[in-house]
Design a protein around this motif. Sequence first.
Motif, PDB file in Angstrom:
ATOM      1  N   TYR A  22     -22.915  -7.199  96.130  1.00  0.00           N
ATOM      2  CA  TYR A  22     -23.060  -7.470  94.703  1.00  0.00           C
ATOM      3  C   TYR A  22     -24.087  -8.575  94.453  1.00  0.00           C
ATOM      4  O   TYR A  22     -24.742  -8.614  93.423  1.00  0.00           O
ATOM      5  CB  TYR A  22     -21.716  -7.895  94.096  1.00  0.00           C
ATOM      6  CG  TYR A  22     -20.677  -6.811  94.133  1.00  0.00           C
ATOM      7  CD1 TYR A  22     -20.626  -5.853  93.121  1.00  0.00           C
ATOM      8  CD2 TYR A  22     -19.764  -6.726  95.171  1.00  0.00           C
ATOM      9  CE1 TYR A  22     -19.676  -4.840  93.158  1.00  0.00           C
ATOM     10  CE2 TYR A  22     -18.823  -5.718  95.210  1.00  0.00           C
ATOM     11  CZ  TYR A  22     -18.782  -4.780  94.207  1.00  0.00           C
ATOM     12  OH  TYR A  22     -17.853  -3.781  94.247  1.00  0.00           O
ATOM     13  N   GLY A  46     -28.610 -10.320  81.218  1.00  0.00           N
ATOM     14  CA  GLY A  46     -27.870  -9.067  81.106  1.00  0.00           C
ATOM     15  C   GLY A  46     -28.633  -7.994  80.362  1.00  0.00           C
ATOM     16  O   GLY A  46     -29.619  -8.263  79.676  1.00  0.00           O
ATOM     17  N   ASP A  76     -25.480 -13.643  86.261  1.00  0.00           N
ATOM     18  CA  ASP A  76     -26.292 -12.426  86.275  1.00  0.00           C
ATOM     19  C   ASP A  76     -25.418 -11.225  85.915  1.00  0.00           C
ATOM     20  O   ASP A  76     -24.204 -11.253  86.123  1.00  0.00           O
ATOM     21  CB  ASP A  76     -26.888 -12.261  87.685  1.00  0.00           C
ATOM     22  CG  ASP A  76     -28.016 -11.254  87.725  1.00  0.00           C
ATOM     23  OD1 ASP A  76     -28.751 -11.136  86.734  1.00  0.00           O
ATOM     24  OD2 ASP A  76     -28.179 -10.584  88.769  1.00  0.00           O
ATOM     25  N   GLU A  77     -26.037 -10.177  85.372  1.00  0.00           N
ATOM     26  CA  GLU A  77     -25.302  -8.965  84.976  1.00  0.00           C
ATOM     27  C   GLU A  77     -24.166  -9.305  84.002  1.00  0.00           C
ATOM     28  O   GLU A  77     -23.052  -8.781  84.096  1.00  0.00           O
ATOM     29  CB  GLU A  77     -24.737  -8.244  86.209  1.00  0.00           C
ATOM     30  CG  GLU A  77     -25.785  -7.788  87.212  1.00  0.00           C
ATOM     31  CD  GLU A  77     -26.575  -6.570  86.744  1.00  0.00           C
ATOM     32  OE1 GLU A  77     -26.160  -5.930  85.772  1.00  0.00           O
ATOM     33  OE2 GLU A  77     -27.612  -6.273  87.352  1.00  0.00           O
ATOM     34  N   THR A 118     -23.808 -16.535  90.007  1.00  0.00           N
ATOM     35  CA  THR A 118     -22.604 -15.710  89.983  1.00  0.00           C
ATOM     36  C   THR A 118     -22.854 -14.397  89.252  1.00  0.00           C
ATOM     37  O   THR A 118     -23.750 -14.301  88.413  1.00  0.00           O
ATOM     38  CB  THR A 118     -21.430 -16.482  89.313  1.00  0.00           C
ATOM     39  OG1 THR A 118     -20.240 -15.717  89.418  1.00  0.00           O
ATOM     40  CG2 THR A 118     -21.709 -16.775  87.853  1.00  0.00           C
ATOM     41  N   ARG A 119     -22.083 -13.388  89.636  1.00  0.00           N
ATOM     42  CA  ARG A 119     -22.118 -12.084  88.961  1.00  0.00           C
ATOM     43  C   ARG A 119     -20.688 -11.569  88.884  1.00  0.00           C
ATOM     44  O   ARG A 119     -19.904 -11.815  89.792  1.00  0.00           O
ATOM     45  CB  ARG A 119     -22.915 -11.044  89.755  1.00  0.00           C
ATOM     46  CG  ARG A 119     -24.309 -11.390  90.105  1.00  0.00           C
ATOM     47  CD  ARG A 119     -24.935 -10.286  90.953  1.00  0.00           C
ATOM     48  NE  ARG A 119     -25.763  -9.404  90.161  1.00  0.00           N
ATOM     49  CZ  ARG A 119     -26.241  -8.249  90.580  1.00  0.00           C
ATOM     50  NH1 ARG A 119     -25.933  -7.807  91.781  1.00  0.00           N
ATOM     51  NH2 ARG A 119     -27.006  -7.507  89.811  1.00  0.00           N
ATOM     52  N   THR A 171     -33.675 -12.114  86.032  1.00  0.00           N
ATOM     53  CA  THR A 171     -33.001 -12.830  87.115  1.00  0.00           C
ATOM     54  C   THR A 171     -34.010 -13.571  87.987  1.00  0.00           C
ATOM     55  O   THR A 171     -33.802 -14.739  88.343  1.00  0.00           O
ATOM     56  CB  THR A 171     -32.192 -11.842  87.980  1.00  0.00           C
ATOM     57  OG1 THR A 171     -31.256 -11.161  87.136  1.00  0.00           O
ATOM     58  CG2 THR A 171     -31.450 -12.562  89.082  1.00  0.00           C
TER      59      THR A 171
END
Length: 317
Positions: free
Chosen positions: A185, A259, A232-233, A161-162, A139
């Motif tokens: 978050y 991820g 992200d994630e 965004t996540r 990230t």
Amino acid sequence: MNELIIELTEISPQDFFGQRNENIELLKKYFPKLKIVARGSKIKVYGDEELLEEFDKRFDMLTNHFAKYNKLDENMIERVLTSNGQEELSSSKSSGEVLVHGVSGRLIKAQTVNQRKLVDACKKDDMVFAIGPAGTGKTYTGVALAVKALKEKQVRRIILTRPAVEAGENLGFLPGDLKEKLDPYMQPLYDALRDMIAPEKLEKYLEDGTIQIAPMAFMRGRTLDNAFVILDEAQNTTHAQMKMFLTRMGKNAKFLLTGDPGQIDLPRRVISGLKEALLILKNVQGISIIYLDDKDVIRHKLVKKVIDAYKNIEHTN
């Protein structure tokens, strides 16, 4: 017994050897059959000729890395000493350059071989997946690339965004408006941005929409063009969310998806959109998939040991 003498001339022996010669101790660990003695600016190594040649080659790679980054840690030493010797050459020279001049003069650059591969991939392709465990800089490197693209006017905006996994239920119990509910978050993204952009400028960018930090639900129905977009994630996306996100790509857009398939927080029996996408898209031209591993961990050295310990348990279960 053969002898190899190496003298450090253009770099500080004290910085290169580490406090209390800790880097020399690591070299001894990886070359147990060699006798290694460091005094002043010289290293004397005794042993078989073949081993001395290997040591000389690896030591040269370490000094080149140190001269370039003025830094040498346990992770990098391990990577150099265990690599096939070609990894350092597999990324371009430009991928190791400063990405962003951050706050308080901080120089932000890719620090490991795989991070540099990520930089190269983002130059080459418009859609890139960065896959790896916690702490590997996925990230952070991605945000640096996005800020660089914005500063160089390659894009007009950054969108981060996540998926907020609990957004359907538990998020409603958090106090405050939507932004306050979602900020926890998004915190890792804010943290990275604060390292790279001065506070007043960052606030302005967030206010005028030059930088947007939003949950995945806000992506629906939008066409994301002239933007560097980071998901992200991504392991916590569902099939529908991933497909929706990937099809938002507009003109002059860069999409980076990060991820860790080993840290999925989705309910049981829900397939990770990231895992599915990696299978479906692995042979699509114009899409790069870069894998980072525990040797890229740039957090506290214990993080790598924690990853290793859990890996052992997960492999035995």
